[in-house]
Design a protein around this motif. Structure first.
Motif, PDB file in Angstrom:
ATOM      1  N   ARG A  47       0.816  -1.218   0.000  1.00 34.09           N
ATOM      2  CA  ARG A  47       0.000   0.000   0.000  1.00 34.09           C
ATOM      3  C   ARG A  47       0.845   1.261   0.000  1.00 34.09           C
ATOM      4  NH1 ARG A  47      -5.705  -0.221  -0.986  1.00 34.09           N
ATOM      5  NH2 ARG A  47      -6.185  -2.428  -0.728  1.00 34.09           N
ATOM      6  N   ARG A  48       1.965   1.234   0.740  1.00 36.04           N
ATOM      7  CA  ARG A  48       2.792   2.451   0.782  1.00 36.04           C
ATOM      8  C   ARG A  48       3.362   2.781  -0.596  1.00 36.04           C
ATOM      9  NH1 ARG A  48       7.592  -0.263   4.279  1.00 36.04           N
ATOM     10  NH2 ARG A  48       6.302   0.480   6.013  1.00 36.04           N
ATOM     11  N   GLU A 104       1.784   2.009  -3.452  1.00 32.63           N
ATOM     12  CA  GLU A 104       0.630   2.534  -4.186  1.00 32.63           C
ATOM     13  C   GLU A 104       0.352   3.984  -3.814  1.00 32.63           C
ATOM     14  OE1 GLU A 104      -2.558  -0.054  -5.663  1.00 32.63           O
ATOM     15  OE2 GLU A 104      -2.225  -1.188  -3.811  1.00 32.63           O
ATOM     16  N   TRP A 105       0.452   4.302  -2.529  1.00 34.26           N
ATOM     17  CA  TRP A 105       0.232   5.687  -2.097  1.00 34.26           C
ATOM     18  C   TRP A 105       1.222   6.622  -2.791  1.00 34.26           C
ATOM     19  CZ3 TRP A 105       0.382   3.971   3.706  1.00 34.26           C
ATOM     20  CH2 TRP A 105      -0.843   3.377   4.037  1.00 34.26           C
ATOM     21  N   LYS A 126       0.206   7.094  -6.400  1.00 34.69           N
ATOM     22  CA  LYS A 126      -0.992   7.942  -6.483  1.00 34.69           C
ATOM     23  C   LYS A 126      -0.646   9.407  -6.231  1.00 34.69           C
ATOM     24  CE  LYS A 126      -4.261   4.633  -6.798  1.00 34.69           C
ATOM     25  NZ  LYS A 126      -5.285   4.545  -7.867  1.00 34.69           N
ATOM     26  N   LEU A 127       0.157   9.651  -5.205  1.00 37.43           N
ATOM     27  CA  LEU A 127       0.520  11.027  -4.864  1.00 37.43           C
ATOM     28  C   LEU A 127       1.287  11.709  -5.987  1.00 37.43           C
ATOM     29  CD1 LEU A 127       1.577  10.546  -1.129  1.00 37.43           C
ATOM     30  CD2 LEU A 127      -0.364  11.909  -1.935  1.00 37.43           C
ATOM     31  N   LEU A 179       4.594   7.909   4.541  1.00 34.29           N
ATOM     32  CA  LEU A 179       4.254   6.685   3.814  1.00 34.29           C
ATOM     33  C   LEU A 179       4.865   5.464   4.486  1.00 34.29           C
ATOM     34  CD1 LEU A 179       4.681   7.870   0.103  1.00 34.29           C
ATOM     35  CD2 LEU A 179       2.638   7.929   1.535  1.00 34.29           C
ATOM     36  N   GLY A 185       2.866   4.960   7.622  1.00 35.19           N
ATOM     37  CA  GLY A 185       1.422   5.051   7.407  1.00 35.19           C
ATOM     38  C   GLY A 185       0.631   3.854   7.894  1.00 35.19           C
ATOM     39  N   HIS A 196      -6.626  12.046   4.496  1.00 33.99           N
ATOM     40  CA  HIS A 196      -6.109  12.612   3.242  1.00 33.99           C
ATOM     41  C   HIS A 196      -6.801  11.883   2.088  1.00 33.99           C
ATOM     42  CE1 HIS A 196      -3.417  13.393  -0.139  1.00 33.99           C
ATOM     43  NE2 HIS A 196      -2.887  14.379   0.563  1.00 33.99           N
ATOM     44  N   MET A 218      -6.210  11.046  -0.964  1.00 32.88           N
ATOM     45  CA  MET A 218      -5.491  10.017  -1.713  1.00 32.88           C
ATOM     46  C   MET A 218      -5.263   8.754  -0.875  1.00 32.88           C
ATOM     47  SD  MET A 218      -4.546   9.952  -4.856  1.00 32.88           S
ATOM     48  CE  MET A 218      -4.113  11.631  -5.344  1.00 32.88           C
ATOM     49  N   ILE A 219      -5.102   8.934   0.423  1.00 32.40           N
ATOM     50  CA  ILE A 219      -4.915   7.788   1.318  1.00 32.40           C
ATOM     51  C   ILE A 219      -6.254   7.112   1.591  1.00 32.40           C
ATOM     52  CG2 ILE A 219      -4.088   7.030   3.571  1.00 32.40           C
ATOM     53  CD1 ILE A 219      -1.886   8.109   1.665  1.00 32.40           C
ATOM     54  N   ASN A 279      -7.537   4.711  -0.794  1.00 39.52           N
ATOM     55  CA  ASN A 279      -6.678   3.565  -1.074  1.00 39.52           C
ATOM     56  C   ASN A 279      -6.286   2.828   0.212  1.00 39.52           C
ATOM     57  OD1 ASN A 279      -5.919   3.742  -4.139  1.00 39.52           O
ATOM     58  ND2 ASN A 279      -5.819   5.841  -3.374  1.00 39.52           N
TER      59      ASN A 279
END
Length: 226
Positions: A19-20, A22-23, A26-27, A156, A159, A195, A197-198, A201
């Motif tokens: 996931r980190r 992917e974050w 995305k960011l 991240l 996170g 947030h 974006m987070i 996801n």
């Protein structure tokens, strides 16, 4: 933007390490494709791309393969310059990496041991994880995010504490992330998961509880038969 076929991520929906990555993508607005892996039945592709550790995430960019999530974050940050993740100042960069290593080496493994153990082993792991979280609490005090006013590399990296650790606490009948004891981390966690974006996801909490209950049960059963 990047062609999704140029960037692919082998992952698992419930993995905080995946996931980190992917974050970060995305960011930075990077298009990518995903390949969901079954960790109990690893694909030939995963074994070929990551023969050393045989785990996710595996990041593929133009045929080049990068493993280990924190290294992938740095690769992404150095390859795509928009929305930088790491600080520009060399000392701040070193400190971001240091605290990421503390979370990775002290907090996460001990929280996991606490989740999947009982008795003295569990108590000791909780103690070590709580101690690490206390050190990180001191870093976030007075800040909106570890990266300053916006989400950065260390946010991240840490996170998972905001969304995974409360689930582990619930499943493991423990309380490592005590929000009264760690108010700065609690406030940061709330900001982080809200947030946009987070928030868009994150894996579903109820589904995570089921997954980690099953994972814990299998590990505990294997220990009892060892």
């Amino acid at each position: 933007m990047t062609n999704p076929k140029e960037v692919e991520l082998l992952g698992l929906w419930v993995s905080p390490f995946v996931r980190r990555v992917e974050w970060a993508l995305k960011l930075k607005g990077i298009a990518y494709g995903t390949i969901e892996e079954d960790i109990l039945n690893k694909s030939a592709l995963l074994l070929r791309l990551n023969p050393v550790h045989q785990k996710v995430p595996v990041f593929v960019h133009g045929g080049r393969v990068v493993s280990e999530s924190l290294l992938i974050l740095e690769y992404i940050d150095e390859t795509w310059k928009q929305s930088p993740l790491l600080p520009r100042d060399p000392y701040d960069r070193a400190m971001a990496r240091f605290w990421a290593s503390v979370a990775e080496g002290k907090l996460e493994p001990n929280a996991w041991v606490a989740l999947c153990s009982e008795g003295e082993e569990k108590e000791r792991a909780i103690e070590l994880a709580t101690e690490a979280l206390g050190h990180i609490e001191g870093v976030i005090k007075g800040k909106a995010f570890f990266g300053g006013e916006g989400i950065g590399y260390l946010d991240l990296a840490i996170g998972w504490v905001s969304h995974w650790l409360p689930v582990w606490d619930k499943v493991g009948s423990m309380k490592i992330f005590d929000q009264a004891k760690f108010p700065a981390m609690a406030a940061w966690a709330s900001r982080f998961v809200e947030h946009p974006m987070i928030k868009e996801n994150l894996p579903p909490r109820d589904k995570m509880v089921v997954y980690f209950c099953g994972k814990r049960s299998r590990i505990m059963a294997s220990k009892s038969h060892a």
